[in-house]
Design a protein around this motif. Sequence first.
Motif, PDB file in Angstrom:
ATOM      1  N   ALA A  15       0.852  -1.188  -0.245  1.00  0.00           N
ATOM      2  CA  ALA A  15       0.017   0.009  -0.042  1.00  0.00           C
ATOM      3  C   ALA A  15       0.779   1.326   0.043  1.00  0.00           C
ATOM      4  CB  ALA A  15      -0.815  -0.231   1.209  1.00  0.00           C
ATOM      5  N   VAL A  16       1.942   1.256   0.738  1.00  0.00           N
ATOM      6  CA  VAL A  16       2.696   2.539   1.036  1.00  0.00           C
ATOM      7  C   VAL A  16       3.334   2.766  -0.148  1.00  0.00           C
ATOM      8  CG1 VAL A  16       4.851   3.335   2.094  1.00  0.00           C
ATOM      9  CG2 VAL A  16       3.038   2.460   3.468  1.00  0.00           C
ATOM     10  N   VAL A  17       4.211   1.503  -0.931  1.00  0.00           N
ATOM     11  CA  VAL A  17       4.919   1.858  -2.124  1.00  0.00           C
ATOM     12  C   VAL A  17       3.872   2.012  -3.242  1.00  0.00           C
ATOM     13  CG1 VAL A  17       6.149   0.434  -3.961  1.00  0.00           C
ATOM     14  CG2 VAL A  17       6.727   0.076  -1.478  1.00  0.00           C
ATOM     15  N   GLY A  18       2.937   1.601  -3.421  1.00  0.00           N
ATOM     16  CA  GLY A  18       1.650   1.937  -4.471  1.00  0.00           C
ATOM     17  C   GLY A  18       1.455   3.339  -4.231  1.00  0.00           C
ATOM     18  N   LEU A  19       1.144   3.840  -3.068  1.00  0.00           N
ATOM     19  CA  LEU A  19       0.542   5.405  -2.692  1.00  0.00           C
ATOM     20  C   LEU A  19       1.696   6.269  -3.309  1.00  0.00           C
ATOM     21  CD1 LEU A  19      -1.542   4.973   0.410  1.00  0.00           C
ATOM     22  CD2 LEU A  19      -2.216   5.338  -2.108  1.00  0.00           C
ATOM     23  N   VAL A  20       3.261   5.809  -2.812  1.00  0.00           N
ATOM     24  CA  VAL A  20       4.226   6.727  -3.236  1.00  0.00           C
ATOM     25  C   VAL A  20       4.343   6.856  -4.820  1.00  0.00           C
ATOM     26  CG1 VAL A  20       6.724   6.630  -2.810  1.00  0.00           C
ATOM     27  CG2 VAL A  20       5.189   6.253  -0.795  1.00  0.00           C
ATOM     28  N   GLY A  61      -3.505  -4.270  -9.143  1.00  0.00           N
ATOM     29  CA  GLY A  61      -3.218  -4.851  -7.909  1.00  0.00           C
ATOM     30  C   GLY A  61      -3.828  -4.932  -6.765  1.00  0.00           C
ATOM     31  N   THR A  62      -4.731  -4.136  -6.658  1.00  0.00           N
ATOM     32  CA  THR A  62      -5.485  -3.867  -5.475  1.00  0.00           C
ATOM     33  C   THR A  62      -6.672  -5.013  -5.582  1.00  0.00           C
ATOM     34  OG1 THR A  62      -5.303  -1.670  -5.019  1.00  0.00           O
ATOM     35  CG2 THR A  62      -7.204  -2.578  -4.103  1.00  0.00           C
ATOM     36  N   ALA A  63      -7.216  -4.958  -6.735  1.00  0.00           N
ATOM     37  CA  ALA A  63      -8.143  -5.904  -7.100  1.00  0.00           C
ATOM     38  C   ALA A  63      -7.702  -7.364  -6.989  1.00  0.00           C
ATOM     39  CB  ALA A  63      -8.868  -5.615  -8.705  1.00  0.00           C
ATOM     40  N   PHE A 165      -0.862  -8.391 -15.005  1.00  0.00           N
ATOM     41  CA  PHE A 165      -0.332  -7.286 -14.268  1.00  0.00           C
ATOM     42  C   PHE A 165       1.094  -7.236 -14.431  1.00  0.00           C
ATOM     43  CE2 PHE A 165       1.070  -6.470  -9.757  1.00  0.00           C
ATOM     44  CZ  PHE A 165       0.598  -5.461  -9.648  1.00  0.00           C
ATOM     45  N   ALA A 166       1.984  -8.272 -14.377  1.00  0.00           N
ATOM     46  CA  ALA A 166       3.286  -8.045 -14.641  1.00  0.00           C
ATOM     47  C   ALA A 166       3.757  -7.483 -15.869  1.00  0.00           C
ATOM     48  CB  ALA A 166       3.756  -9.442 -14.395  1.00  0.00           C
ATOM     49  N   SER A 167       2.905  -7.778 -16.961  1.00  0.00           N
ATOM     50  CA  SER A 167       3.180  -7.383 -18.127  1.00  0.00           C
ATOM     51  C   SER A 167       2.945  -5.912 -18.323  1.00  0.00           C
ATOM     52  CB  SER A 167       2.436  -7.773 -19.250  1.00  0.00           C
ATOM     53  OG  SER A 167       2.621  -9.498 -19.192  1.00  0.00           O
ATOM     54  N   VAL A 168       1.780  -5.363 -17.504  1.00  0.00           N
ATOM     55  CA  VAL A 168       1.639  -3.989 -17.661  1.00  0.00           C
ATOM     56  C   VAL A 168       2.754  -3.013 -16.805  1.00  0.00           C
ATOM     57  CG1 VAL A 168      -0.051  -2.356 -16.500  1.00  0.00           C
ATOM     58  CG2 VAL A 168      -0.958  -4.350 -17.693  1.00  0.00           C
ATOM     59  N   ILE A 169       3.217  -3.625 -15.946  1.00  0.00           N
ATOM     60  CA  ILE A 169       4.342  -2.887 -15.156  1.00  0.00           C
ATOM     61  C   ILE A 169       5.526  -2.807 -16.150  1.00  0.00           C
ATOM     62  CG2 ILE A 169       6.015  -3.228 -13.368  1.00  0.00           C
ATOM     63  CD1 ILE A 169       3.657  -4.269 -11.486  1.00  0.00           C
ATOM     64  N   LEU A 206       7.534   0.914  -8.941  1.00  0.00           N
ATOM     65  CA  LEU A 206       6.565   0.060  -9.466  1.00  0.00           C
ATOM     66  C   LEU A 206       6.983  -1.097  -9.570  1.00  0.00           C
ATOM     67  CD1 LEU A 206       5.913   2.321 -12.889  1.00  0.00           C
ATOM     68  CD2 LEU A 206       4.336   2.200 -10.584  1.00  0.00           C
ATOM     69  N   VAL A 207       8.145  -1.620  -9.663  1.00  0.00           N
ATOM     70  CA  VAL A 207       8.708  -3.038  -9.724  1.00  0.00           C
ATOM     71  C   VAL A 207       8.472  -3.463  -8.202  1.00  0.00           C
ATOM     72  CG1 VAL A 207      10.777  -4.507  -9.806  1.00  0.00           C
ATOM     73  CG2 VAL A 207      10.404  -2.691 -11.568  1.00  0.00           C
ATOM     74  N   VAL A 208       8.828  -2.974  -7.151  1.00  0.00           N
ATOM     75  CA  VAL A 208       8.690  -3.276  -5.917  1.00  0.00           C
ATOM     76  C   VAL A 208       7.138  -3.524  -5.616  1.00  0.00           C
ATOM     77  CG1 VAL A 208       8.886  -2.681  -3.599  1.00  0.00           C
ATOM     78  CG2 VAL A 208      10.841  -2.148  -5.066  1.00  0.00           C
ATOM     79  N   PHE A 209       6.301  -2.727  -5.987  1.00  0.00           N
ATOM     80  CA  PHE A 209       4.902  -2.921  -5.840  1.00  0.00           C
ATOM     81  C   PHE A 209       4.442  -4.026  -6.529  1.00  0.00           C
ATOM     82  CE2 PHE A 209       0.418  -2.239  -7.495  1.00  0.00           C
ATOM     83  CZ  PHE A 209      -0.047  -1.916  -6.128  1.00  0.00           C
ATOM     84  N   GLY A 210       4.792  -4.408  -7.796  1.00  0.00           N
ATOM     85  CA  GLY A 210       4.474  -5.545  -8.551  1.00  0.00           C
ATOM     86  C   GLY A 210       4.964  -6.665  -7.733  1.00  0.00           C
TER      87      GLY A 210
END
Length: 278
Positions: A15-20, A61-63, A165-169, A206-210
């Motif tokens: 959540a933190v990484v995504g919001l950042v 990612g949330t979904a 999801f991985a492809s979009v990142i 984005l990589v860490v979030f994924g």
Amino acid sequence: MEGLKQFVVALCAAAVVGLVSIIFVLRWVLHFREGLAWDGGSAEFNWHPVLIVIGFIFLQGTAIIVYRLPWTWQCSKLTMKLIHAGLHLVAFACAVIALVAVFDFHNGAKIPNMYSLHSWLGLIAVIVYSLQLVLGVGMYLIPIAPVSWRAAFMPIHVYSGLFLFASVIAVALMGITEKLIFGLSDPKYKDSPPEAIFVNILGLLLVVFGALVLWIATRTSWKRPSDQIVHTLHTNGGGEDSTGVGPAMSQLSEGDDAEACGDVRRRNNKLDDQTNGL
């Protein structure tokens, strides 16, 4: 709850990484670029990275991990399916608007469309995502397909969701690199100006979030149990905190699969258990 602390740490970190990441992409377009507008110019193009990061990455990612939240296990499976599908629908809408923004900008600036690998893969990802959304709703939310079809399609649905999801990142990383190469002239990208370093950090986020989302989504011990088992454990637990169902997380999946061989209703329960993979 076995693994609760690890789950909370991973969830909070995601959540933190995504919001950042969202803050970074907004900072990029508002500070280093021309801001946001819908005028056919560069400011309209900037909606493209913003909507991709917010919708196609963060909301998707949330979904994917929404079923994994133990605090939602008392919600009905239909409610969670609606939330899962709703988040994906909003993410898809963001992706479509992001495409419109970039096509409008290209047409206004007389830039050819669909000439780069980033654009090819991006359009393919949106098309396949739309098919995934339609098939998912038709198979599991309505549902209009026989149970045997739903069970057979589930591994494909789970795999394609994670792969998309991985492809979009990956495509997003290609896009922001492409934008920096073409958009930075004095100094150039290779000279590592502040904007380049800032956006490179966005790519790392984005990589860490994924990675965190995929870790949460693929841990079997964090899988949502069947509604029947959750109800039984909650009833037996009396007035205890609802998170008390947690200790049996790693055992629930096997037990439910064993009971699923009886009749059609139990096969449906088994299928519902499988849907918790996303």
